[in-house]
Design an enzyme around this catalytic site. Structure first.
Site, mmCIF file in Angstrom:
data_model
loop_
_atom_site.group_PDB
_atom_site.id
_atom_site.type_symbol
_atom_site.label_atom_id
_atom_site.label_comp_id
_atom_site.label_asym_id
_atom_site.label_seq_id
_atom_site.Cartn_x
_atom_site.Cartn_y
_atom_site.Cartn_z
ATOM 1 N N CYS A 1 -1.420 -75.014 -53.580
ATOM 2 C CA CYS A 1 -0.625 -75.272 -52.435
ATOM 3 C C CYS A 1 0.733 -75.546 -52.791
ATOM 4 O O CYS A 1 0.998 -76.237 -53.879
ATOM 5 C CB CYS A 1 -1.134 -76.631 -51.605
ATOM 6 S SG CYS A 1 -2.521 -76.432 -50.876
ATOM 7 N N ILE A 2 1.724 -75.227 -52.070
ATOM 8 C CA ILE A 2 3.142 -75.417 -52.502
ATOM 9 C C ILE A 2 3.711 -75.812 -51.182
ATOM 10 O O ILE A 2 3.403 -75.431 -49.878
ATOM 11 C CB ILE A 2 3.784 -74.056 -53.002
ATOM 12 C CG1 ILE A 2 5.157 -74.293 -53.313
ATOM 13 C CG2 ILE A 2 3.704 -72.928 -51.934
ATOM 14 C CD1 ILE A 2 5.745 -73.433 -54.185
ATOM 15 N N LEU A 3 4.717 -76.906 -51.075
ATOM 16 C CA LEU A 3 5.292 -77.527 -50.099
ATOM 17 C C LEU A 3 6.695 -78.002 -50.300
ATOM 18 O O LEU A 3 6.920 -78.591 -51.639
ATOM 19 C CB LEU A 3 4.723 -78.855 -49.562
ATOM 20 C CG LEU A 3 5.534 -79.626 -48.558
ATOM 21 C CD1 LEU A 3 5.130 -78.986 -47.199
ATOM 22 C CD2 LEU A 3 4.694 -81.106 -48.569
ATOM 23 N N ARG B 1 14.709 -74.356 -46.610
ATOM 24 C CA ARG B 1 15.687 -73.634 -46.264
ATOM 25 C C ARG B 1 17.033 -73.723 -47.054
ATOM 26 O O ARG B 1 18.120 -73.383 -47.004
ATOM 27 C CB ARG B 1 15.904 -73.286 -45.092
ATOM 28 C CG ARG B 1 14.764 -73.081 -44.229
ATOM 29 C CD ARG B 1 14.919 -72.236 -42.921
ATOM 30 N NE ARG B 1 15.577 -70.853 -43.114
ATOM 31 C CZ ARG B 1 15.543 -69.834 -42.227
ATOM 32 N NH1 ARG B 1 15.656 -70.327 -40.972
ATOM 33 N NH2 ARG B 1 15.948 -68.862 -42.386
ATOM 34 N N GLY C 1 16.628 -73.260 -50.681
ATOM 35 C CA GLY C 1 16.219 -72.787 -51.993
ATOM 36 C C GLY C 1 15.253 -73.312 -52.868
ATOM 37 O O GLY C 1 14.935 -72.853 -53.903
ATOM 38 N N TYR C 2 14.759 -74.364 -52.386
ATOM 39 C CA TYR C 2 13.945 -75.303 -53.144
ATOM 40 C C TYR C 2 12.486 -74.514 -53.360
ATOM 41 O O TYR C 2 11.841 -74.492 -54.642
ATOM 42 C CB TYR C 2 13.760 -76.780 -52.527
ATOM 43 C CG TYR C 2 14.886 -77.657 -52.960
ATOM 44 C CD1 TYR C 2 14.933 -77.866 -54.329
ATOM 45 C CD2 TYR C 2 15.892 -78.058 -52.076
ATOM 46 C CE1 TYR C 2 16.280 -78.792 -54.691
ATOM 47 C CE2 TYR C 2 16.641 -78.916 -52.453
ATOM 48 C CZ TYR C 2 17.014 -79.258 -53.802
ATOM 49 O OH TYR C 2 18.206 -79.774 -54.077
ATOM 50 N N GLY C 3 12.000 -73.861 -52.204
ATOM 51 C CA GLY C 3 10.653 -73.227 -52.445
ATOM 52 C C GLY C 3 10.878 -72.257 -53.424
ATOM 53 O O GLY C 3 9.778 -72.190 -54.193
ATOM 54 N N LYS C 4 11.816 -71.425 -53.600
ATOM 55 C CA LYS C 4 11.728 -70.541 -54.808
ATOM 56 C C LYS C 4 12.060 -71.164 -55.966
ATOM 57 O O LYS C 4 11.471 -70.621 -56.879
ATOM 58 C CB LYS C 4 13.114 -69.539 -54.388
ATOM 59 C CG LYS C 4 12.465 -68.358 -53.745
ATOM 60 C CD LYS C 4 13.395 -67.346 -53.330
ATOM 61 C CE LYS C 4 14.591 -67.523 -52.451
ATOM 62 N NZ LYS C 4 15.422 -66.695 -52.127
ATOM 63 N N GLU D 1 -2.660 -68.806 -54.549
ATOM 64 C CA GLU D 1 -3.917 -68.780 -53.913
ATOM 65 C C GLU D 1 -3.656 -68.203 -52.348
ATOM 66 O O GLU D 1 -2.821 -68.425 -51.780
ATOM 67 C CB GLU D 1 -4.471 -70.028 -53.761
ATOM 68 C CG GLU D 1 -5.838 -70.444 -53.524
ATOM 69 C CD GLU D 1 -6.544 -71.842 -53.570
ATOM 70 O OE1 GLU D 1 -6.480 -72.420 -54.755
ATOM 71 O OE2 GLU D 1 -6.675 -72.214 -52.332
HETATM 72 N N1 ACO Z 1 12.429 -69.338 -40.953
HETATM 73 C C1 ACO Z 1 12.824 -68.188 -41.627
HETATM 74 N N2 ACO Z 1 12.783 -67.971 -42.951
HETATM 75 C C2 ACO Z 1 12.473 -69.006 -43.649
HETATM 76 C C3 ACO Z 1 12.134 -70.105 -43.157
HETATM 77 C C4 ACO Z 1 12.067 -70.372 -41.846
HETATM 78 N N3 ACO Z 1 11.461 -71.410 -41.262
HETATM 79 N N4 ACO Z 1 11.874 -70.925 -44.278
HETATM 80 C C5 ACO Z 1 11.896 -70.395 -45.304
HETATM 81 N N5 ACO Z 1 12.251 -69.011 -45.012
HETATM 82 C C6 ACO Z 1 12.846 -67.987 -45.927
HETATM 83 C C7 ACO Z 1 14.348 -68.367 -46.617
HETATM 84 O O1 ACO Z 1 15.266 -67.731 -45.704
HETATM 85 C C8 ACO Z 1 14.333 -67.624 -47.778
HETATM 86 O O2 ACO Z 1 14.463 -66.146 -47.681
HETATM 87 P P1 ACO Z 1 15.525 -65.407 -48.389
HETATM 88 O O3 ACO Z 1 15.670 -65.593 -49.763
HETATM 89 O O4 ACO Z 1 15.229 -64.135 -47.934
HETATM 90 O O5 ACO Z 1 16.938 -66.171 -47.696
HETATM 91 C C9 ACO Z 1 12.713 -68.078 -48.393
HETATM 92 O O6 ACO Z 1 11.784 -68.023 -47.143
HETATM 93 C C10 ACO Z 1 12.533 -69.030 -49.362
HETATM 94 O O7 ACO Z 1 13.352 -70.163 -48.787
HETATM 95 P P2 ACO Z 1 13.581 -71.192 -49.683
HETATM 96 O O8 ACO Z 1 14.697 -72.124 -48.966
HETATM 97 O O9 ACO Z 1 13.469 -71.046 -51.346
HETATM 98 O O10 ACO Z 1 12.144 -72.047 -49.322
HETATM 99 P P3 ACO Z 1 11.919 -73.409 -48.801
HETATM 100 O O11 ACO Z 1 12.392 -74.463 -49.655
HETATM 101 O O12 ACO Z 1 12.080 -73.490 -47.339
HETATM 102 O O13 ACO Z 1 10.071 -73.429 -48.917
HETATM 103 C C11 ACO Z 1 8.056 -73.384 -48.199
HETATM 104 C C12 ACO Z 1 9.227 -72.580 -48.354
HETATM 105 C C13 ACO Z 1 7.512 -73.889 -49.433
HETATM 106 C C14 ACO Z 1 6.957 -72.126 -47.802
HETATM 107 C C15 ACO Z 1 8.278 -74.100 -47.083
HETATM 108 O O14 ACO Z 1 8.519 -73.678 -45.678
HETATM 109 C C16 ACO Z 1 7.010 -75.182 -46.538
HETATM 110 O O15 ACO Z 1 6.665 -75.935 -47.308
HETATM 111 N N6 ACO Z 1 6.366 -74.805 -45.535
HETATM 112 C C17 ACO Z 1 5.157 -75.635 -45.292
HETATM 113 C C18 ACO Z 1 4.195 -75.275 -46.160
HETATM 114 C C19 ACO Z 1 3.571 -74.016 -46.558
HETATM 115 O O16 ACO Z 1 3.487 -73.239 -45.596
HETATM 116 N N7 ACO Z 1 3.342 -73.945 -47.723
HETATM 117 C C20 ACO Z 1 2.973 -72.518 -48.095
HETATM 118 C C21 ACO Z 1 1.550 -72.147 -47.916
HETATM 119 S S1 ACO Z 1 0.790 -70.892 -48.948
HETATM 120 C C22 ACO Z 1 0.523 -71.606 -50.466
HETATM 121 O O17 ACO Z 1 0.392 -72.775 -50.523
HETATM 122 C C23 ACO Z 1 0.126 -70.870 -51.507
#
Ligand code: ACO
Ligand code: ZN
Length: 455
Positions: A310-312, A319, A321-324, A344
């Site tokens: 899981c990732i969060l 938004r 860049g921390y997800g990446k 996963e």
């Molecule tokens: N709407 C549109 N695009 C989005 C959004 C959004 N709400 N959120 C992120 N993105 C896009 C970003 O624009 C970016 O794309 P780009 O590089 O083309 O600009 C990309 O996704 C990554 O953005 P980050 O800022 O690096 O990611 P962020 O810190 O927002 O985290 C994450 C992404 C972890 C998926 C977050 O949205 C989250 O925690 N979501 C809830 C939990 C979840 O769904 N986790 C993933 C489940 S799958 C698994 O666990 C294996």
């Protein structure tokens, strides 16, 4: 003219009706999931069809177009829910649940998503509360260790599954206070029932313990021993640190982390046996302490080569860049392990967007860094080499190249062609990634869990 009082009685769970979107931006087909009365006023918990569940909300009758009310369809069977590990399996849809939408549709067509999903203040909604665990209720006692009692495994059987589905489809926690943030949850999480009736659930941002009032939190903070997650700090650069937490050694922290994460993760089932998992918590440091930005969990041993369960990213940090950064970190660990890995499945809509973006940028970075040889010949690289260099599993490399439409068939062989526009887009995207993982700052050796008996 619709007579509200008369039609109100016809609104039952499972009805379909257009609902005015929160920003007043048109009507959207919706399903009524639940009904409650507060001070004599009816409220309806609705799911916007084709949109993600995190947008579901309580609405008054005035937001409904009752002239188009449709009664529920009959004879719909509910599938049995499957069980799984921390982030291991899917919560089955209730029989009447609308199909999930594609990320593009949700994100680009629903302009309200950000305000609904990521708000850190927002109007509070009064909630009558619901108990997803019936007899498995836990008592909240902020001065004892009652919080570490794991919930009993779920029962199976279609009645339980149906009951659980209806309950777990609805958000149960109104609002959380976490450090300096107030955050609106997106999904159900199995916090004790008595806490779901509170306007705000208070969570210690350091040990993740949940408390019922600001006063309790204040008292707790005065004696809380944590200023950072437990476990080993395995990475530090500038203000960013990553802690590795063993789900067996720090069970209570790990369980609290799972409960917190579930508020923002829909499709993964939490199971309270955290022993088989490691948790990597990314924190930002300041004079007060280490603030949790996000985390990912990882199985100690994965037969399928999953390097993330899981990732969060905590909503206030999304938004940015921390997800990446978290994804990059997971692949740096795989590099040290000399393995390729993959997240996963299933990925959430936002998970898929983030992974696609990370994979694309990482593969393009490798391709653009290939220098022509002395005789000016075009560089050659195989899928296998890209996978070895990045630790991205071959299937993900191939799907990314296909998604980017980079593979062409030319004179009897497959070649990768990059347009000038793609190169410029990539350069702009890399310039926008302020935080990168510096492998030199990672101090970590993988453990051979197979030799450790039962972890
Ligand atoms: N709407 C549109 N695009 C989005 C959004 C959004 N709400 N959120 C992120 N993105 C896009 C970003 O624009 C970016 O794309 P780009 O590089 O083309 O600009 C990309 O996704 C990554 O953005 P980050 O800022 O690096 O990611 P962020 O810190 O927002 O985290 C994450 C992404 C972890 C998926 C977050 O949205 C989250 O925690 N979501 C809830 C939990 C979840 O769904 N986790 C993933 C489940 S799958 C698994 O666990 C294996
Ligand atoms: Zn604490």
């Amino acid at each position: 003219m619709v007579n509200m009082a008369e039609v109100k009685n016809e609104i039952v769970e499972g009805c379909h009706v257009p609902v005015l979107l929160p920003n007043g931006d048109g009507w959207h087909a919706s399903e009524v999931l639940s009904i409650k009365e507060i001070n004599g006023k009816s409220l309806f918990y609705i799911h916007y069809e084709d949109y993600n569940k995190r947008l579901d909300e309580w609405v008054p009758i005035e937001r409904m177009d009752l002239s188009k009310l449709e009664q529920p369809k009959k004879d719909i069977k509910t599938p049995i829910k499957k069980e799984g590990g921390v982030g291991a399996s899917r919560i089955s849809n209730g029989g009447t649940e609308s199909r999930p939408c594609s990320p593009e549709r949700e994100i680009y067509e629903n302009g309200t998503m950000q305000s609904l999903g990521l708000s850190n203040s927002g109007a509070m909604k009064v909630h009558t509360g619901c108990d997803g665990f019936g007899s498995r209720k836990r008592k909240l006692d902020e001065d004892t260790d009652s919080q570490d009692a794991p919930l009993a495994p779920r029962q199976t059987g279609s009645m339980v599954a149906h009951h659980d589905d209806i309950i777990t489809r609805m958000k149960n926690v109104n609002l959380i206070e976490f450090g300096k943030w107030r955050i609106k949850p997106w999904y159900f999480s199995p916090y004790p029932q008595e806490l779901t009736t509170l306007p705000i659930l208070y969570i210690c941002e350091y040990c993740l313990k949940y408390l019922k009032s600001a006063k309790c939190l204040e008292r707790h903070l005065a004696k809380c021993l944590y200023k950072h997650p437990p476990g080993n700090e395995i990475y530090r650069k500038d203000k960013i640190s990553v802690f590795e937490i063993d789900g067996r050694k720090n069970k209570q922290y790990a369980q609290h982390l799972c409960l917190l994460a579930k508020l923002f993760l829909d499709h993964k089932t939490l199971y309270f046996d955290t022993d088989p998992f490691l948790f990597y918590c990314l924190c930002e440091q300041d004079a007060q302490g280490y603030h949790l930005v996000g985390f990912f969990s990882k199985e100690k041993e994965s037969a399928e080569d999953f390097n993330v369960a899981c990732i969060l990213t905590m909503p206030p940090y999304q938004r940015m860049g921390y997800g990446k950064v978290l994804i990059e970190f997971s692949y740096e660990l795989s590099k040290v392990e000399c393995k390729t890995g993959s997240p996963e499945k299933p990925l959430s809509d936002l998970g898929l967007l983030s992974y696609r973006s990370y994979w694309s940028q990482t593969i393009l970075e490798i391709l653009l860094n290939l220098k022509p040889n002395e005789s000016g010949e075009r560089p050659c690289i195989t899928i296998h080499e890209i996978s070895e260099l990045t630790s991205i599993k071959k299937d993900d490399v191939i799907s990314t190249l296909q998604h980017l439409n980079l593979i062409n068939y030319y004179k009897g062989q497959y070649i990768i062609t990059l347009s000038d526009e793609q190169i410029q887009t990539q350069e702009r995207a890399m310039a926008k990634r302020p935080i990168r993982i510096d492998p030199k700052c990672l101090h970590w050796q993988p453990k051979d869990w197979s030799k450790r008996g039962k972890w």
